[in-house]
Design an enzyme around this catalytic site. Sequence first.
Site, PDB file in Angstrom:
ATOM      1  N   PRO A 254       0.829  -1.217   0.000  1.00  0.00           N
ATOM      2  CG  PRO A 254      -0.872  -1.589   1.555  1.00  0.00           C
ATOM      3  CD  PRO A 254       0.447  -2.144   1.079  1.00  0.00           C
ATOM      4  CB  CYS A 255       1.476   3.706  -2.556  1.00  0.00           C
ATOM      5  SG  CYS A 255      -0.093   4.192  -3.316  1.00  0.00           S
ATOM      6  CD  GLN A 256      -3.410   3.579  -0.158  1.00  0.00           C
ATOM      7  OE1 GLN A 256      -2.498   2.841   0.196  1.00  0.00           O
ATOM      8  NE2 GLN A 256      -4.398   3.169  -0.928  1.00  0.00           N
TER       9      GLN A 256
ATOM     10  CG  PHE B 101       5.351   4.631   1.712  1.00  0.00           C
ATOM     11  CD1 PHE B 101       6.230   4.788   2.767  1.00  0.00           C
ATOM     12  CD2 PHE B 101       4.809   3.379   1.498  1.00  0.00           C
ATOM     13  CE1 PHE B 101       6.567   3.727   3.595  1.00  0.00           C
ATOM     14  CE2 PHE B 101       5.136   2.308   2.314  1.00  0.00           C
ATOM     15  CZ  PHE B 101       6.017   2.480   3.364  1.00  0.00           C
ATOM     16  CB  ALA B 102       1.535   8.697  -2.070  1.00  0.00           C
TER      17      ALA B 102
END
Length: 496
Positions: free
Chosen positions: A109-111, A113-114
Site C-alpha cells: 500500500p502506497c497511501q 508513503f505518497a
Amino acid sequence: MKINTAARQAKLERVRGGSAPRALELCSGCGGMSLGMVSAGFQLLGHVEFDETAAASYALNFEPPVETRRAAWSLARDMVTSDPATLAREIGLDGDVVDQFDVLAAGLPCQAFARIGRSKLRSVTGDDEAYVNDPRAKLYQRFLQYVEAVQPVAILIENVPDILNHGGHNVPEKICQTLETLGYSARYTLLNAAYYGVPQMRERLFLLAIDSSLGFAPGFPEPTHAAKLPSGYESARTVALKYVPALGSHFGEIPRARQGLPEAVSVKAALGDLPRITEHFSAPAEMRRRKLTDRLPYASSTDLSAFAKKMRAWPGHKISHADTDGHVVRITPRDFEIFRRMKHGGDYPHASSVAETIFKEKLEALACPPQEGSEAWEVLRAKHVPPYDPGKFPNKWWKLNPALPSRTLTAHMGKDTYSHIHWDNGQKRTVSVREAARLQSIPDSFRFAGAMNAAFRQIGNAVPPLLAEAVARRLKRDLLCQPEHQAQEKADPEAA
C-alpha cells in the site's frame, strides 16, 4: 534470520529445468502485476488482498491452483493476520509451504508513503507526522516475515517513489539491507511506465532481489519506448532520491531510453478505437441505467494501433467479440461545456477561467441580468463555475492531450475522474472505466467486480501490466542466469 539453502537450490534447479516460476503475490489488488507476471511466464499459485472488491475482481480473472478451492481463492485476506502456510493449505497446495513458492511479489500500500496520502492523513488527524506512524508504512516488515517463511528465490516489490523519503528514512534501503542478511542480492530503482509501452507517465519504485548464490545483483529492464518527461518529474525524483546513500547504496541507475526507440504510446493510440460516449448529456437517463458489465461495440476495428491490438488480444485473455464493457462515466452537467472548451493539457486554473467566461456569456445573454453579488447572481454563477479555489487546486482537473501519454492515474479516481478529461470536445466528459483501464494497460477482457467507483479505485491502485511484464521478464532472465548479451530479445511490434 533463517536461510533454507536446500529449499532455495531445489527451486532454482526446478526453474532452470524449464518449469514456470511459481508466484505468491501480497497486496495483489485486482491483479495488474499478476497479469504482467503471467505474460512473462510466471505461474500464479496464491495471492493476498485485503479489499473485498479487488479480491473479487482478482477471482474473476485468474484461475485458482486447485479448481475445487475457488471459494478460498477469492477470499479477501489481511497480510498481517494471514500466514503463508495457512493460505497454502486453504487453496489446496500440499506439503511444506517452504517448497511451494519460488517468487514473492507485492505492491505494498502506497497511501502512507505518497505525499498526497500524507496530506490527507494530516487533514484527518491534525498531526503533521501522522504518516510516519501509519500502520501501512510498517507492512514491509510483515512482508519480510513472509520472505522468511516462504524462502523465495526471487522478490519483487512496487511502490511510489516517495517511499525513498519517508520522514527522512529510505525504506527500500532498509529492506535491501535486511534481505542481504537473508541471503539475497537486492537492488531498487525508479521506472517510468511510459518507457515500457504504457500510455501513461507513471513513475514507480521497483525493488528486486534474487538468491545470492547466483553471484550477481538483479537488473532492471531496458526501455522499449522513448518519452520526454515533464520537468516536474525530475524535481520529484530529486526529492525522492534525497536519502539514497552516497556510498554503499543498493540503488540502481534509472534506465534511460536510448536513441532510436519508438515514441511512447499516446492517449489517442490507446483509446481511439473505443466506443464514442455521449449518453451522459444526450440521454442521461440511459447513462444512469447503464451497468459496468453492459457492452458496447468498438468504434473501430480497422487501422488499430499496436497497443489497441494488444489490449484486445492479451495472452490468455483474448476476447472473441466485437464489443467490450466498462463504458460508464460520471454525469456532471455543470461541467460539460467547460470540458468542451478546455484546451488539451489544460489544468484547473484554465478550467476555472473557461467557466468564468461561460458565466459572463450567460449574464450578457439575459435581458435583465442580476446585480453582482445578489442571490440570483450567486445562484447563476454556481450553475456554471466550480467552487474550487484555482490557487489551491492547480492539478484537480486535467484534459488529456491526444498526442502524449496520460498523466498518472490514482486511486482517487474512485471519487473524482476530473484528473483525466477526454480530449474529444464532442464527447465533453471524463474518461470511462474502460478508458482508464486502457491507460493502465489493463486488457479489454479484464472484468471488474463492484460498481463504477470501485472499478476506478482498483484501476488507479493497479500496477500497469505492461510495466510489470517488462520487470518480470528481466527477473526471470536473471533467475535463469542468462547474460545480457545472450538474452537480448527482439522488440515485439505488438507490444509497442
